[in-house]
Scaffold this motif. Structure first.
Motif, PDB file in Angstrom:
ATOM      1  N   SER A 124       0.850  -1.186   0.000  1.00 41.34           N
ATOM      2  CA  SER A 124       0.000   0.000   0.000  1.00 41.34           C
ATOM      3  C   SER A 124       0.889   1.241   0.000  1.00 41.34           C
TER       4      SER A 124
ATOM      5  N   ASP B 174       0.124   4.053   0.369  1.00 41.36           N
ATOM      6  CA  ASP B 174      -0.377   5.033   1.337  1.00 41.36           C
ATOM      7  C   ASP B 174       0.092   4.766   2.763  1.00 41.36           C
TER       8      ASP B 174
ATOM      9  N   ALA C 140       3.058   6.963  -1.499  1.00 44.94           N
ATOM     10  CA  ALA C 140       2.187   8.071  -1.915  1.00 44.94           C
ATOM     11  C   ALA C 140       2.574   9.317  -1.123  1.00 44.94           C
TER      12      ALA C 140
ATOM     13  N   LYS D  87      -7.924  -0.155  -7.785  1.00 42.19           N
ATOM     14  CA  LYS D  87      -8.398   1.226  -7.644  1.00 42.19           C
ATOM     15  C   LYS D  87      -7.911   1.862  -6.332  1.00 42.19           C
ATOM     16  N   THR D  88      -7.717   1.022  -5.317  1.00 45.66           N
ATOM     17  CA  THR D  88      -7.315   1.580  -4.027  1.00 45.66           C
ATOM     18  C   THR D  88      -5.799   1.743  -3.903  1.00 45.66           C
ATOM     19  N   ASP D  89      -5.083   1.575  -5.027  1.00 44.06           N
ATOM     20  CA  ASP D  89      -3.635   1.763  -5.033  1.00 44.06           C
ATOM     21  C   ASP D  89      -3.356   3.157  -5.615  1.00 44.06           C
ATOM     22  N   SER D  90      -2.572   3.946  -4.892  1.00 45.82           N
ATOM     23  CA  SER D  90      -2.352   5.313  -5.382  1.00 45.82           C
ATOM     24  C   SER D  90      -1.558   5.320  -6.695  1.00 45.82           C
TER      25      SER D  90
ATOM     26  N   THR E 138      -4.004   5.623  -9.391  1.00 49.62           N
ATOM     27  CA  THR E 138      -4.432   7.016  -9.545  1.00 49.62           C
ATOM     28  C   THR E 138      -3.442   7.765 -10.436  1.00 49.62           C
TER      29      THR E 138
END
Lengths: 333, 341
Positions: free
Chosen positions: A93, A95, A119, A161-164, A167
């Motif tokens: 992650s 984040d 991130a 989608k929840t991985d920066s 993004t």
């Protein structure tokens, strides 16, 4: 207990480990990917080569984190408990990996974020050596748009989608589309299909069944959707331009036979080899001139004309990266 | 029929844990490394114990909560949002997160009670809906997929142990500061099901809903309350994970489902409802954590790791079951012989 102690006056005991200079033979490097993924497989050989070339004490490659940050944290602490003192980590992650880096740093370990940077604006690892994912996605989208003739409908297939990082990839693709001034439309961005090949194959099959006739180009910024879309477009015989990622033999074959336009290839070998080198230098007493420095490990657009020669370019990039660490990024007294 | 003390499932689990700790320590002395093994294990354990309690709260009814992870994710979002946008202190964000978790849980409970649809279906559907909602919320309200705020005290709660606080030469034990939070949850849930009228009525509802109704228990309301408790505990687990990981992010709760069942079921909580074991849940979660850490230290490859974790769990459960069956036979034998032995 702390409350009881503090009620009668306590002090907070903040100790930091002293970082001692280690000989190369005392340096034990562990490379810890986010989980099992073909992208990391070149790390194994590169790590062994680094061990031999830089005479490191011990090395290990551990992918048991299986894409779970809590497990990866446990794996890192377990490796530290066994005597490994330098870590190259692809944080599951982006984040939260910075907190893990902070913990390990405080305990005196040397850290590199490899393949993916945390991130945000700071990196608690000593340095990050990774593909600039936004830049790579931008390059890939530009290639796809060029192959489409500069206009039409583009689809973006990517990872979690929840991985920066996802993004950033979405931003890179959007930037390339924005530069066309409205000539290219982003038909759809499909996320969460990089878990395995089967998931990606199903998603691509659904996409082609639903919108195949409208799609002019597909840009994939994750491994499994790249392999799946290359095969699906070839099987369906659609005139869709596909730009893939990485250099899986299937994709290279598809580039050579023309069913895939191009692929944006990254440099995992350079990440592992130069990352291990820099870690050994840091353990030996060098410091980063800029702590948490981000270094782009490079990304290359591979098309039919350079499908056989791009690896030379990648090796040159790796040699240059090592030189850059010596000349620009490290400070050794 | 009274089962002898040695057949108590909690005792059995404790013995298995002690044996495994001894085995792993013999193979890898680093298992007892305080800073790198013992302290992180305790921090992880707080999350898995609380998430186990969240599942236990609805297992008491014979229900399931398949949305336990997403309830944690939504609650962590609410807490992270409150810290980021409202600048609230650490405990206030926690309360907001807990309230959101309890509300989502209550909504699931209300749906189950009002429609009579199986909890499996309702919470599975809720899980799907919440996955989308969490992604949408983060993309709308944060720049990426996480809030990177650190309200005062968060870093201390995450990184410190009681050993960091000293009075002269006397320092506390190497126990992370998050442990008491989980302990409060364990004690509160234990007292709730053992001593409170509400808890006993939930268990009676789980044991036999018709009998409970005939006894005058408002079973619909008890179902809503048990699910609200599950949501609240899931929220607490999400908060603890966010604290341990250092950020309130969208991937919180993604790996909660399996551990949420492992803890209570290993600990002796019945899937059929009507009986729970809070202490067993703690031991069940501890067993899973010990196995995980031990195998990590032994550096198994990823495929072998999964095989062995499944194998060790199966052996642990089988031994526990064997011991239980033996105990039942021993207790039954005298009765068959006319109670002369």
């Amino acid at each position: 207990m702390a409350i009881a102690l503090c009620a009668v006056g306590c002090s907070r005991n903040t100790t930091h480990s002293d970082q001692t200079k280690l000989e190369p033979a005392q340096v034990k490097v562990a490379l810890v990917p986010g989980g099992p993924h073909p992208y990391f497989q070149p790390w194994k050989d590169a790590l062994q080569k680094a061990k031999a070339d830089f005479k490191l004490g011990d090395v290990t490659f551990n992918e048991t984190s299986a894409w779970n940050q809590t497990t990866q944290n446990s794996v890192l602490k377990s490796l530290a408990a066994q005597g490994f003192n330098a870590f190259g980590v692809f944080g599951v992650s982006p984040d939260t990996i910075n907190s893990t880096f902070g913990d390990l740093h405080k305990q005196g370990f040397h850290l590199a974020s490899l393949g993916s940077c945390p991130a945000g604006d700071t990196d608690n690892a000593d340095f990050c050596l990774a593909t600039d994912v936004r830049q790579a996605a931008y390059k890939a989208a530009k290639s796809a748009i060029a192959a489409m003739g500069g206009s039409g409908n583009l689809v973006h297939l990517t990872g979690n989608k929840t991985d920066s990082n996802t993004t950033r990839r979405i931003q890179g693709v959007q930037q390339a589309i924005d530069e066309t001034g409205g000539k290219v439309t982003l038909l759809q961005t499909v996320t969460d299909i990089d878990t395995d090949l089967q998931t990606a194959q199903k998603a691509v099959a659904d996409l082609i069944a639903a919108k195949g006739a409208q799609i002019n180009g597909i840009v994939t910024t994750a491994y499994n959707p790249a392999v799946a879309s290359a095969a699906a477009v070839k099987a369906a015989g659609l005139p869709v331009k596909v730009v893939a990622i990485d250099d899986d033999p299937t994709i290279l074959g598809d580039i050579k036979d023309g069913s895939v336009t191009a692929s944006v290839v990254q440099n995992p070998v350079g990440q592992a080899y130069v990352g291990s080198y820099a870690l050994s230098k840091l353990a030996g007493g060098c410091t980063m001139k800029t702590s948490g420095q981000t270094v782009d490990s490079g990304s290359f657009v591979v098309a039919k004309d350079n499908a056989d020669t791009y690896d030379t370019q990648r090796q040159q990039q790796t040699a240059q990266l090592r030189k850059d660490f010596d000349d620009k990024y490290l400070s050794c007294s | 029929m009274r089962i002898p003390f040695w057949a108590n499932p909690r005792l059995g689990l404790l013995v298995v844990i002690v044996v495994l700790v001894a085995v792993f320590t013999a193979l890898r002395p680093a298992f007892l490394d305080v800073g790198l093994t013992i302290v992180p294990m305790q921090s992880d354990l707080t999350v898995f114990v609380v998430v186990g309690l969240a599942q236990l709260a609805v297992l008491s009814l014979g229900h399931m909560n398949l949305a336990v992870g997403r309830m944690a994710a939504v609650s962590a979002f609410a807490a992270g949002w409150a810290y980021d946008k409202l600048d609230v202190p650490l405990p206030v964000g926690l309360v907001i997160g807990l309230a959101v978790g309890a509300l989502v849980g209550a909504a699931a409970g209300w749906t189950i009670a009002a429609t009579g649809v199986n909890s499996f279906v309702v919470t599975l559907a809720l899980d799907f809906a919440l996955i989308g909602l969490v992604s949408l919320l983060y993309s709308t309200f944060s720049d990426g997929v996480a809030f990177h705020v650190a309200p005062a005290g968060l870093d201390i709660l995450r990184g410190d142990t009681f050993a960091d606080y000293c009075m002269g030469d006397l320092c506390g034990p190497p126990i992370p500061l998050v442990v008491p939070i989980a302990l409060v949850a364990v004690v509160a849930v234990g007292v709730f099901f053992r001593n409170s009228r509400l808890g006993r009525e939930i268990l009676m509802t789980g044991s036999n809903v018709k009998a409970a109704e005939l006894s005058g228990i408002p079973t619909g309301r008890r179902i809503i309350q048990a699910h609200a408790l599950s949501g609240l505990l899931a929220a607490l687990a999400g908060f603890l994970l966010a604290v341990n990981n250092g950020a309130f992010s969208a991937d919180i709760g993604g790996s909660f489902l399996l551990p949420s069942f492992l803890g209570p079921v290993l600990g002796g909580t019945l899937l059929a409802g009507g009986a729970v074991s809070v202490l067993g849940t703690v031991f069940g979660a501890a067993l899973t954590e010990v196995i995980q850490t031990g195998l990590n230290l032994l550096q198994f490859e990823v495929e072998k790791f999964k095989i062995y974790i499944g194998f060790v769990l199966l052996v642990a459960l089988s031994l526990d079951r064997l011991r239980h069956v033996l105990a039942e036979r021993r207790s039954a034998a005298p009765a068959e012989r006319g109670g002369t032995a």
